[in-house]
Design an enzyme around this catalytic site. Structure first.
Site, PDB file in Angstrom:
ATOM      1  N   HIS A 118      61.213  61.083  -5.979  1.00 46.08           N
ATOM      2  CA  HIS A 118      61.754  61.465  -4.662  1.00 46.08           C
ATOM      3  C   HIS A 118      61.263  60.503  -3.602  1.00 46.08           C
ATOM      4  O   HIS A 118      60.449  59.623  -3.889  1.00 46.08           O
ATOM      5  CB  HIS A 118      61.451  62.925  -4.329  1.00 46.08           C
ATOM      6  CG  HIS A 118      59.991  63.262  -4.147  1.00 46.08           C
ATOM      7  ND1 HIS A 118      59.067  63.158  -5.163  1.00 46.08           N
ATOM      8  CD2 HIS A 118      59.301  63.709  -3.070  1.00 46.08           C
ATOM      9  CE1 HIS A 118      57.874  63.547  -4.712  1.00 46.08           C
ATOM     10  NE2 HIS A 118      57.996  63.869  -3.437  1.00 46.08           N
ATOM     11  N   HIS A 160      55.022  58.618  -2.910  1.00 50.77           N
ATOM     12  CA  HIS A 160      55.639  58.349  -4.215  1.00 50.77           C
ATOM     13  C   HIS A 160      56.391  57.010  -4.254  1.00 50.77           C
ATOM     14  O   HIS A 160      56.724  56.523  -5.324  1.00 50.77           O
ATOM     15  CB  HIS A 160      56.576  59.499  -4.606  1.00 50.77           C
ATOM     16  CG  HIS A 160      55.830  60.798  -4.736  1.00 50.77           C
ATOM     17  ND1 HIS A 160      55.494  61.352  -5.938  1.00 50.77           N
ATOM     18  CD2 HIS A 160      55.302  61.608  -3.781  1.00 50.77           C
ATOM     19  CE1 HIS A 160      54.791  62.472  -5.735  1.00 50.77           C
ATOM     20  NE2 HIS A 160      54.667  62.639  -4.434  1.00 50.77           N
ATOM     21  N   ASP A 167      56.950  66.185  -7.565  1.00 52.98           N
ATOM     22  CA  ASP A 167      56.382  67.282  -6.781  1.00 52.98           C
ATOM     23  C   ASP A 167      57.186  68.565  -6.953  1.00 52.98           C
ATOM     24  O   ASP A 167      57.262  69.390  -6.039  1.00 52.98           O
ATOM     25  CB  ASP A 167      56.333  66.904  -5.289  1.00 52.98           C
ATOM     26  CG  ASP A 167      55.245  65.876  -5.007  1.00 52.98           C
ATOM     27  OD1 ASP A 167      54.535  65.479  -5.945  1.00 52.98           O
ATOM     28  OD2 ASP A 167      55.123  65.476  -3.825  1.00 52.98           O
ATOM     29  N   HIS A 181      50.693  65.127  -8.617  1.00 54.47           N
ATOM     30  CA  HIS A 181      49.405  65.323  -7.932  1.00 54.47           C
ATOM     31  C   HIS A 181      48.384  66.046  -8.799  1.00 54.47           C
ATOM     32  O   HIS A 181      48.748  66.838  -9.671  1.00 54.47           O
ATOM     33  CB  HIS A 181      49.596  66.167  -6.658  1.00 54.47           C
ATOM     34  CG  HIS A 181      50.329  65.465  -5.559  1.00 54.47           C
ATOM     35  ND1 HIS A 181      49.696  64.766  -4.567  1.00 54.47           N
ATOM     36  CD2 HIS A 181      51.651  65.363  -5.311  1.00 54.47           C
ATOM     37  CE1 HIS A 181      50.600  64.258  -3.735  1.00 54.47           C
ATOM     38  NE2 HIS A 181      51.806  64.607  -4.166  1.00 54.47           N
ATOM     39  N   HIS A 203      59.415  60.700  -0.794  1.00 52.51           N
ATOM     40  CA  HIS A 203      58.191  60.803   0.009  1.00 52.51           C
ATOM     41  C   HIS A 203      57.311  59.558  -0.154  1.00 52.51           C
ATOM     42  O   HIS A 203      57.206  58.993  -1.242  1.00 52.51           O
ATOM     43  CB  HIS A 203      57.403  62.065  -0.362  1.00 52.51           C
ATOM     44  CG  HIS A 203      57.996  63.313   0.223  1.00 52.51           C
ATOM     45  ND1 HIS A 203      57.764  64.570  -0.295  1.00 52.51           N
ATOM     46  CD2 HIS A 203      58.824  63.486   1.282  1.00 52.51           C
ATOM     47  CE1 HIS A 203      58.433  65.469   0.425  1.00 52.51           C
ATOM     48  NE2 HIS A 203      59.087  64.837   1.378  1.00 52.51           N
ATOM     49  N   HIS A 230      62.024  70.716  -3.316  1.00 51.86           N
ATOM     50  CA  HIS A 230      60.962  70.024  -2.564  1.00 51.86           C
ATOM     51  C   HIS A 230      61.626  69.037  -1.595  1.00 51.86           C
ATOM     52  O   HIS A 230      61.317  68.998  -0.411  1.00 51.86           O
ATOM     53  CB  HIS A 230      60.051  69.305  -3.555  1.00 51.86           C
ATOM     54  CG  HIS A 230      58.925  68.536  -2.938  1.00 51.86           C
ATOM     55  ND1 HIS A 230      57.864  69.129  -2.304  1.00 51.86           N
ATOM     56  CD2 HIS A 230      58.698  67.190  -2.854  1.00 51.86           C
ATOM     57  CE1 HIS A 230      57.028  68.193  -1.858  1.00 51.86           C
ATOM     58  NE2 HIS A 230      57.517  67.009  -2.182  1.00 51.86           N
TER      59      HIS A 230
HETATM   60 FE    FE Z   1      53.708  64.056  -3.223  1.00 50.31          FE
HETATM   61 ZN    ZN Z   2      56.515  64.949  -2.177  1.00 48.47          ZN
END
Ligand code: FE
Ligand code: ZN
Length: 252
Positions: free
Chosen positions: A53, A58, A130, A168, A55, A111
């Site tokens: 994704h 990442h 995530d 994570h 973010h 997410h």
């Molecule tokens: Fe993350």
């Molecule tokens: Zn994320």
């Protein structure tokens, strides 16, 4: 297929994938250039960058790695405007080769709107970003509860032996949340010992397996009568239980 775990930032994991026959090197969710490059330097190449994704934790190293190694970046078609340097746009259920390896794209919004997982069916390995964590799930930032619930169910339907590599190291705090609402779960107590051992010796708690997650991860156990009872939601649907759990976890 060899997966190497690279701890990045405070609690992120990036993953290097090696396929020996064709000497293809790929990386999943490179967050930090230095940490990732230290490992990649051993191989002197990076063919593919896979992003779950958009973010920043990442995709943070996308552009620097692409520039240094001339890699191809693969990400969700719905995130084509948000993934830095993206070259190949992936769609739901698409099969994609990286060297001799093949993965399937699982579309798992919630997410974020464009979140995907990479599932290597032959090797039974999934990178879940995530969305599914060990003993937890991601926060719902862009999607709905229903979307996240459905996305987790898609992952739940993969083969039980599937190894889960997530974005994570949140396992310990997720464990505490699971214990709060599912204290009698004997599998969770066993898992607690295993997790503590790994953390004490400074090892990642990743990968987990899907079968372990189904037995211990409260977000995959929304139909469990004990959990429903503990939440005061004896007669509620699974999606109602899931939504309640997600809210409680946000405030935990
Ligand atoms: Fe993350
Ligand atoms: Zn994320």
């Amino acid at each position: 297929m060899i997966v190497e775990i690279i701890p990045c930032l405070s609690d992120n994991y990036s993953y290097v994938i090696r396929e020996k026959e064709t000497n293809t090197i790929s990386i999943v969710d490179p967050s930090e250039f230095e940490a990732c490059d230290k490992i990649l330097n051993k191989y002197k190449k990076l063919d593919f960058i896979l992003n779950t994704h958009h973010h920043i934790d990442h995709v943070g190293a996308n552009l620097k790695l692409k520039k240094k190694y001339n890699s191809k970046i693969l990400g969700s078609n719905s995130d084509k405007d948000r993934i830095p340097g993206i070259d190949i746009f992936l769609i739901e259920n698409q099969k994609q080769k990286i060297g001799n390896l093949e993965f399937e794209v699982i579309f798992i919004p919630g997410h974020t709107k464009g979140h995907i997982a990479f599932f290597f069916r032959k090797e039974k390995i999934a990178f879940t970003g995530d969305t599914l964590f060990s003993l937890g799930c991601g926060r719902i930032f862009e999607g709905t509860y229903k979307e996240m619930f459905n996305s987790l169910n898609k992952i739940k339907n993969l083969p039980l032996e599937t190894k889960i590599y997530c974005g994570h190291e949140y396992t310990k705090s997720n464990l505490n949340f699971c214990l709060a609402y599912d204290p009698e779960n004997i599998h969770l107590r066993e898992k607690e010992i295993d997790i503590q051992k790994k953390l004490d010796s400074n090892e990642p708690t990743i990968p987990s397996t899907l079968s372990d997650e189904i037995k211990t991860n409260i977000f995959l156990r929304c139909g469990d009568p004990d959990i429903k009872y503990n939440l005061g939601l004896k007669d509620s649907s699974e999606i109602e239980v899931f939504s309640k759990l997600r809210d409680l976890k946000d405030a935990f």
